[in-house]
Design a protein around this motif. Sequence first.
Motif, PDB file in Angstrom:
ATOM      1  N   ASP A  68       0.805  -1.216   0.000  1.00 37.67           N
ATOM      2  CA  ASP A  68       0.000   0.000   0.000  1.00 37.67           C
ATOM      3  C   ASP A  68       0.845   1.277   0.000  1.00 37.67           C
ATOM      4  N   GLU A  69       1.883   1.307   0.816  1.00 34.57           N
ATOM      5  CA  GLU A  69       2.722   2.492   0.912  1.00 34.57           C
ATOM      6  C   GLU A  69       3.702   2.550  -0.260  1.00 34.57           C
ATOM      7  N   PRO A  70       4.074   3.763  -0.705  1.00 35.93           N
ATOM      8  CA  PRO A  70       5.037   3.868  -1.808  1.00 35.93           C
ATOM      9  C   PRO A  70       6.334   3.109  -1.501  1.00 35.93           C
ATOM     10  N   ARG A  71       6.752   2.336  -2.456  1.00 39.49           N
ATOM     11  CA  ARG A  71       7.948   1.516  -2.314  1.00 39.49           C
ATOM     12  C   ARG A  71       9.137   2.279  -2.904  1.00 39.49           C
ATOM     13  N   ASP A  72      10.251   2.305  -2.174  1.00 44.63           N
ATOM     14  CA  ASP A  72      11.444   2.983  -2.660  1.00 44.63           C
ATOM     15  C   ASP A  72      11.984   2.257  -3.892  1.00 44.63           C
ATOM     16  N   ALA A  73      12.044   2.965  -5.016  1.00 42.76           N
ATOM     17  CA  ALA A  73      12.550   2.385  -6.254  1.00 42.76           C
ATOM     18  C   ALA A  73      13.706   3.223  -6.792  1.00 42.76           C
ATOM     19  N   THR A  74      14.541   3.695  -5.872  1.00 29.37           N
ATOM     20  CA  THR A  74      15.678   4.522  -6.260  1.00 29.37           C
ATOM     21  C   THR A  74      16.998   3.771  -6.208  1.00 29.37           C
ATOM     22  N   ARG A  75      16.950   2.515  -5.748  1.00 33.53           N
ATOM     23  CA  ARG A  75      18.172   1.710  -5.658  1.00 33.53           C
ATOM     24  C   ARG A  75      17.937   0.354  -6.302  1.00 33.53           C
ATOM     25  N   PRO A  76      18.977  -0.282  -6.845  1.00 36.65           N
ATOM     26  CA  PRO A  76      18.799  -1.586  -7.468  1.00 36.65           C
ATOM     27  C   PRO A  76      18.226  -2.601  -6.491  1.00 36.65           C
ATOM     28  N   GLY A  77      17.441  -3.521  -7.015  1.00 34.50           N
ATOM     29  CA  GLY A  77      16.881  -4.577  -6.200  1.00 34.50           C
ATOM     30  C   GLY A  77      17.885  -5.691  -5.940  1.00 34.50           C
ATOM     31  N   ALA A  78      17.466  -6.654  -5.148  1.00 39.18           N
ATOM     32  CA  ALA A  78      18.333  -7.780  -4.802  1.00 39.18           C
ATOM     33  C   ALA A  78      18.760  -8.536  -6.050  1.00 39.18           C
ATOM     34  N   THR A  79      19.962  -9.100  -6.002  1.00 38.51           N
ATOM     35  CA  THR A  79      20.516  -9.843  -7.135  1.00 38.51           C
ATOM     36  C   THR A  79      20.485 -11.344  -6.845  1.00 38.51           C
ATOM     37  N   ALA A  80      20.433 -12.140  -7.902  1.00 40.25           N
ATOM     38  CA  ALA A  80      20.410 -13.592  -7.747  1.00 40.25           C
ATOM     39  C   ALA A  80      21.717 -14.072  -7.119  1.00 40.25           C
ATOM     40  N   PRO A  81      21.654 -15.123  -6.280  1.00 39.24           N
ATOM     41  CA  PRO A  81      22.888 -15.668  -5.699  1.00 39.24           C
ATOM     42  C   PRO A  81      23.882 -16.056  -6.790  1.00 39.24           C
ATOM     43  N   GLN A  82      25.127 -15.640  -6.624  1.00 37.98           N
ATOM     44  CA  GLN A  82      26.153 -15.906  -7.637  1.00 37.98           C
ATOM     45  C   GLN A  82      27.517 -15.630  -7.054  1.00 37.98           C
ATOM     46  N   ALA A  83      28.532 -16.156  -7.715  1.00 35.04           N
ATOM     47  CA  ALA A  83      29.921 -15.861  -7.378  1.00 35.04           C
ATOM     48  C   ALA A  83      30.489 -14.920  -8.422  1.00 35.04           C
ATOM     49  N   PRO A  84      31.520 -14.150  -8.075  1.00 32.10           N
ATOM     50  CA  PRO A  84      32.157 -13.297  -9.091  1.00 32.10           C
ATOM     51  C   PRO A  84      32.798 -14.145 -10.189  1.00 32.10           C
ATOM     52  N   TYR A  85      33.028 -13.537 -11.340  1.00 33.33           N
ATOM     53  CA  TYR A  85      33.800 -14.203 -12.381  1.00 33.33           C
ATOM     54  C   TYR A  85      35.181 -14.540 -11.827  1.00 33.33           C
ATOM     55  N   ALA A  86      35.691 -15.676 -12.238  1.00 32.64           N
ATOM     56  CA  ALA A  86      36.967 -16.138 -11.711  1.00 32.64           C
ATOM     57  C   ALA A  86      38.139 -15.611 -12.538  1.00 32.64           C
ATOM     58  N   GLY A  87      39.283 -15.481 -11.891  1.00 34.79           N
ATOM     59  CA  GLY A  87      40.531 -15.213 -12.572  1.00 34.79           C
ATOM     60  C   GLY A  87      40.568 -13.913 -13.336  1.00 34.79           C
ATOM     61  N   ALA A  88      41.313 -13.932 -14.455  1.00 35.60           N
ATOM     62  CA  ALA A  88      41.543 -12.718 -15.230  1.00 35.60           C
ATOM     63  C   ALA A  88      40.272 -12.184 -15.868  1.00 35.60           C
ATOM     64  N   VAL A  89      39.333 -13.055 -16.207  1.00 37.96           N
ATOM     65  CA  VAL A  89      38.078 -12.584 -16.781  1.00 37.96           C
ATOM     66  C   VAL A  89      37.340 -11.716 -15.759  1.00 37.96           C
ATOM     67  N   GLY A  90      37.497 -12.049 -14.477  1.00 38.80           N
ATOM     68  CA  GLY A  90      36.875 -11.261 -13.427  1.00 38.80           C
ATOM     69  C   GLY A  90      37.423  -9.854 -13.313  1.00 38.80           C
ATOM     70  N   ASP A  91      38.621  -9.608 -13.876  1.00 38.13           N
ATOM     71  CA  ASP A  91      39.167  -8.260 -13.895  1.00 38.13           C
ATOM     72  C   ASP A  91      38.488  -7.400 -14.950  1.00 38.13           C
ATOM     73  N   LEU A  92      37.761  -8.046 -15.862  1.00 38.36           N
ATOM     74  CA  LEU A  92      37.092  -7.330 -16.945  1.00 38.36           C
ATOM     75  C   LEU A  92      35.592  -7.223 -16.734  1.00 38.36           C
ATOM     76  N   LEU A  93      34.979  -8.298 -16.260  1.00 42.19           N
ATOM     77  CA  LEU A  93      33.529  -8.364 -16.134  1.00 42.19           C
ATOM     78  C   LEU A  93      33.117  -8.192 -14.679  1.00 42.19           C
ATOM     79  N   SER A  94      32.203  -7.279 -14.453  1.00 41.81           N
ATOM     80  CA  SER A  94      31.814  -6.917 -13.091  1.00 41.81           C
ATOM     81  C   SER A  94      30.811  -7.894 -12.497  1.00 41.81           C
ATOM     82  N   THR A  95      30.796  -7.940 -11.185  1.00 43.34           N
ATOM     83  CA  THR A  95      29.752  -8.631 -10.430  1.00 43.34           C
ATOM     84  C   THR A  95      29.253  -7.677  -9.349  1.00 43.34           C
ATOM     85  N   VAL A  96      27.946  -7.453  -9.328  1.00 41.14           N
ATOM     86  CA  VAL A  96      27.325  -6.617  -8.301  1.00 41.14           C
ATOM     87  C   VAL A  96      26.472  -7.515  -7.422  1.00 41.14           C
TER      88      VAL A  96
END
Length: 505
Positions: A68-96
């Motif tokens: 019923d009350e206005p929901r804050d939609a100014t920040r990203p929502g929760a992200t799916a469970p995951q691990a960061p990219y491994a190794g050198a590829v992880g230096d290029l591709l972000s994980t939030v």
Amino acid sequence: MSIDPGLEPADDDTRSDDHPTPITVDTGSGPVTGRSAGGVSSFLGIPYAAAPFGDDRFRLPQPVEPWDEPRDATRPGATAPQAPYAGAVGDLLSTVTVPGNEILNVNVWTPTEPSTALRPVMVWIHGGSFVHGSNALDAYDGTAFARDGVVLVSVNYRLGSEGFSVLDDVPLNLGIADQLAALTWVQDEIARFGGDPDNVTVFGESAGGASVATILTHPDAPAVMRRAIIQSGPLEAQTRERAGRISKLMTKDLGVPATRAGFRRVPPEGLVAAQERAMAGGNPLNGGAGFAVATAAPLVPDSPFDALLAGRAAGIPVLIGSTTEEYRLWFVPTGLLPTIKRIHLLAARLKLGIPAATVRTFRRNRPRASTGEILGAMATDILLRVPLNRVADARAAAGADTWVYEFAWRSPVGEDGHGALGAAHAMEIGFVFDHLDSPEAVRMAGPSAPQSLATAMHDAWVAFAKAGDPGWKRWDATRPVRTFDGVDDAVVLAPRDDERAALTP
């Protein structure tokens, strides 16, 4: 769309584009308050389905509990469970990582200026091998699309074990079911944000592109999309047995049965750790264990590739393409490229049944290429370019509107180490989103990537969404390919057709 009366600026307020204004939209589930700045309004983290945990874990997406009350939609929502990219590829591709259970959410960017007509909509499905990624990445900011009159929606969906496990008593392809639920949300809600539910273009890259191809061939596709864009998306789904290899490895690793009850015993972070162990050393090019779309009714009765070859979705215009050097994302940062020798190329050729004459064709066209570059070029064509050409041919024969592109601009990043990234997998994303200053785009393309190329690609995607024509010749027997190289971005007829023909069954 309406500004909350309690948050309206006073007459003497000197707000500027640097000071966002709160703005509220009433959705069917409840009000959401985003922000408006620079002519663009954004609403982040809006749930389109219930949190898929607790009793709803490993179930099809369930309806959202209204608020019923206005929901804050100014920040990203929760992200799916995951691990960061491994190794050198992880230096290029972000994980939030954004904590929380409401991971089934969308972000919306829309022009703030009112319009007498509803605007075209584009829905972005992110990639990441079905185990990485989220709509919280800055690279997927939709401001440029909204600036150019398009309502942009980006989707979070279940990844890895939560979304693509093959278990005895769990529906397959839960992540695809999530995406369809998000597209249904768009149909129901996007008009409230100024978007036209009858003019929706769904686009995605890599696993996101594979997802678009899967939805494109679903019976409900005409109800949720008018057009589709597939960027570097593998078109083949896997059999239940093959797609289930990683789930079997995880059951052995965890000591649990391949059932809903068995996997629910393990917390999400435990499943992520187990899937990382099972996937260690694998990548999209070497055939290691990984998650994939599985063929099974009702969601995926057959492989999208086979369905498209058979003429399904002929009524939906498609823009499809790849990068010239997809393989370099996995071969260059890891230092693998110079280690590939002739014996490795021979083994791959024999395993895949590739004639020696085909290898000679690739070498003749690349007289200065290393053995690793020859193998990578062949892998790129086998995995992506040849299948998309075959689909484009089949669609043209069926009278279906199809356009083909190739991203050929070569990034200089890495040239002082193991070699330049070149026109690697995912390189085009910053250009498509016209967001070359995003951290990921800078890491991939460098700080001096050509803005003219971003303008050309972004404008083509917008034109396709608005009018169904990206601006060059439809696919036909002459095989026209818009080649985005950052020079003249010309249409090339039948590029490297001898190589394509040599690898076409």
